[in-house]
Motif scaffolding. Structure first.
Motif, PDB file in Angstrom:
ATOM      1  N   ARG A  57       0.835  -1.206   0.000  1.00 23.10           N
ATOM      2  CA  ARG A  57       0.000   0.000   0.000  1.00 23.10           C
ATOM      3  C   ARG A  57       0.870   1.255   0.000  1.00 23.10           C
ATOM      4  O   ARG A  57       0.609   2.211  -0.741  1.00 23.10           O
ATOM      5  CB  ARG A  57      -0.920   0.000   1.221  1.00 23.10           C
ATOM      6  CG  ARG A  57      -1.881   1.173   1.203  1.00 23.10           C
ATOM      7  CD  ARG A  57      -2.707   1.299   2.445  1.00 23.10           C
ATOM      8  NE  ARG A  57      -3.231   0.029   2.915  1.00 23.10           N
ATOM      9  CZ  ARG A  57      -3.686  -0.167   4.136  1.00 23.10           C
ATOM     10  NH1 ARG A  57      -3.688   0.802   5.018  1.00 23.10           N
ATOM     11  NH2 ARG A  57      -4.164  -1.340   4.498  1.00 23.10           N
ATOM     12  N   ASN A  58       1.923   1.256   0.822  1.00 21.41           N
ATOM     13  CA  ASN A  58       2.800   2.433   0.883  1.00 21.41           C
ATOM     14  C   ASN A  58       3.541   2.654  -0.429  1.00 21.41           C
ATOM     15  O   ASN A  58       3.712   3.787  -0.867  1.00 21.41           O
ATOM     16  CB  ASN A  58       3.784   2.308   2.045  1.00 21.41           C
ATOM     17  CG  ASN A  58       3.117   2.478   3.387  1.00 21.41           C
ATOM     18  OD1 ASN A  58       2.058   3.095   3.498  1.00 21.41           O
ATOM     19  ND2 ASN A  58       3.720   1.930   4.422  1.00 21.41           N
ATOM     20  N   ALA A  61       1.105   4.099  -2.942  1.00 24.89           N
ATOM     21  CA  ALA A  61       0.880   5.513  -2.633  1.00 24.89           C
ATOM     22  C   ALA A  61       2.028   6.370  -3.155  1.00 24.89           C
ATOM     23  O   ALA A  61       1.811   7.426  -3.761  1.00 24.89           O
ATOM     24  CB  ALA A  61       0.713   5.696  -1.128  1.00 24.89           C
ATOM     25  N   ARG A  62       3.246   5.904  -2.936  1.00 22.06           N
ATOM     26  CA  ARG A  62       4.424   6.656  -3.384  1.00 22.06           C
ATOM     27  C   ARG A  62       4.457   6.739  -4.909  1.00 22.06           C
ATOM     28  O   ARG A  62       4.675   7.799  -5.476  1.00 22.06           O
ATOM     29  CB  ARG A  62       5.682   5.985  -2.838  1.00 22.06           C
ATOM     30  CG  ARG A  62       6.944   6.778  -3.028  1.00 22.06           C
ATOM     31  CD  ARG A  62       8.165   6.140  -2.369  1.00 22.06           C
ATOM     32  NE  ARG A  62       8.432   4.782  -2.860  1.00 22.06           N
ATOM     33  CZ  ARG A  62       8.170   3.672  -2.176  1.00 22.06           C
ATOM     34  NH1 ARG A  62       7.637   3.709  -0.963  1.00 22.06           N
ATOM     35  NH2 ARG A  62       8.450   2.484  -2.702  1.00 22.06           N
ATOM     36  N   SER A  65       1.670   9.018  -6.089  1.00 26.98           N
ATOM     37  CA  SER A  65       1.667  10.322  -5.406  1.00 26.98           C
ATOM     38  C   SER A  65       0.339  10.596  -4.708  1.00 26.98           C
ATOM     39  O   SER A  65      -0.251  11.671  -4.854  1.00 26.98           O
ATOM     40  CB  SER A  65       1.987  11.451  -6.395  1.00 26.98           C
ATOM     41  OG  SER A  65       3.250  11.246  -6.984  1.00 26.98           O
ATOM     42  N   ILE A  66      -0.132   9.583  -3.972  1.00 25.98           N
ATOM     43  CA  ILE A  66      -1.338   9.730  -3.163  1.00 25.98           C
ATOM     44  C   ILE A  66      -1.036   9.196  -1.758  1.00 25.98           C
ATOM     45  O   ILE A  66       0.016   8.593  -1.532  1.00 25.98           O
ATOM     46  CB  ILE A  66      -2.550   8.989  -3.776  1.00 25.98           C
ATOM     47  CG1 ILE A  66      -2.257   7.497  -3.974  1.00 25.98           C
ATOM     48  CG2 ILE A  66      -2.947   9.624  -5.108  1.00 25.98           C
ATOM     49  CD1 ILE A  66      -3.428   6.689  -4.548  1.00 25.98           C
ATOM     50  N   LYS A  67      -1.952   9.404  -0.840  1.00 30.61           N
ATOM     51  CA  LYS A  67      -1.757   8.929   0.527  1.00 30.61           C
ATOM     52  C   LYS A  67      -2.083   7.443   0.640  1.00 30.61           C
ATOM     53  O   LYS A  67      -2.971   6.947  -0.063  1.00 30.61           O
ATOM     54  CB  LYS A  67      -2.675   9.703   1.482  1.00 30.61           C
ATOM     55  CG  LYS A  67      -2.353  11.172   1.580  1.00 30.61           C
ATOM     56  CD  LYS A  67      -3.324  11.847   2.521  1.00 30.61           C
ATOM     57  CE  LYS A  67      -3.011  13.320   2.604  1.00 30.61           C
ATOM     58  NZ  LYS A  67      -3.935  14.016   3.516  1.00 30.61           N
ATOM     59  N   PRO A  68      -1.404   6.743   1.553  1.00 28.64           N
ATOM     60  CA  PRO A  68      -1.734   5.331   1.774  1.00 28.64           C
ATOM     61  C   PRO A  68      -3.204   5.125   2.142  1.00 28.64           C
ATOM     62  O   PRO A  68      -3.804   4.128   1.735  1.00 28.64           O
ATOM     63  CB  PRO A  68      -0.805   4.914   2.925  1.00 28.64           C
ATOM     64  CG  PRO A  68       0.368   5.832   2.800  1.00 28.64           C
ATOM     65  CD  PRO A  68      -0.221   7.138   2.323  1.00 28.64           C
ATOM     66  N   SER A  69      -3.788   6.079   2.857  1.00 30.21           N
ATOM     67  CA  SER A  69      -5.206   5.949   3.210  1.00 30.21           C
ATOM     68  C   SER A  69      -6.092   6.031   1.961  1.00 30.21           C
ATOM     69  O   SER A  69      -7.146   5.400   1.902  1.00 30.21           O
ATOM     70  CB  SER A  69      -5.613   7.015   4.226  1.00 30.21           C
ATOM     71  OG  SER A  69      -5.406   8.316   3.701  1.00 30.21           O
ATOM     72  N   THR A  70      -5.645   6.772   0.963  1.00 32.73           N
ATOM     73  CA  THR A  70      -6.386   6.856  -0.300  1.00 32.73           C
ATOM     74  C   THR A  70      -6.290   5.526  -1.040  1.00 32.73           C
ATOM     75  O   THR A  70      -7.280   5.056  -1.622  1.00 32.73           O
ATOM     76  CB  THR A  70      -5.856   8.005  -1.170  1.00 32.73           C
ATOM     77  OG1 THR A  70      -5.909   9.222  -0.411  1.00 32.73           O
ATOM     78  CG2 THR A  70      -6.659   8.164  -2.441  1.00 32.73           C
TER      79      THR A  70
END
Length: 117
Positions: A57-58, A61-62, A65-70
């Motif tokens: 997930r991390n 996200a990276r 370019s979004i948040k892990p929660s997204t």
């Protein structure tokens, strides 16, 4: 839906690329048809492809370019759409969809070949 973003990612990170079994299970040209058949949005499809290729997930996200929660929210949406409870059943659903699409393509090719005779 094109997979230009996936190809750009591969080209931009040639030294980070790890050969993952997911790349051999579903060809990059098949993802658009799979996403369409499963009624995934462009972003849901991007998240699913990256997950399928073994990213956390991390990492997803990276890369996007979004948040892990997204990423988690997208995964929850995908799980709900497909009626799956976890990543394993998600992957199995993707493989099943791939097999159905390949079978349809084979049937269409076979019909075309037999009509040409």
């Amino acid at each position: 839906m094109g997979n230009d973003w996936l190809e750009r990612l591969r080209e931009s990170r040639p030294n980070d690329r790890v050969d993952h079994p997911g790349e051999r299970l579903v060809g990059s040209g098949e993802w658009g048809s799979i996403a369409s058949r499963l009624r995934l949005t462009r972003r849901e499809s991007e998240v699913v492809v990256l997950l399928f290729l073994g990213n956390t997930r991390n990492a997803i996200a990276r890369i996007l370019s979004i948040k892990p929660s997204t990423v988690r929210q997208y995964m929850e949406q995908v799980h709900e759409k497909l009626g799956v409870q976890d990543r394993v059943t998600l992957v199995l659903s993707i493989i099943e969809c791939r097999d159905e699409l390949r079978e349809q393509e084979f049937d269409a090719t076979t019909r075309t070949d037999s009509n040409a005779r």
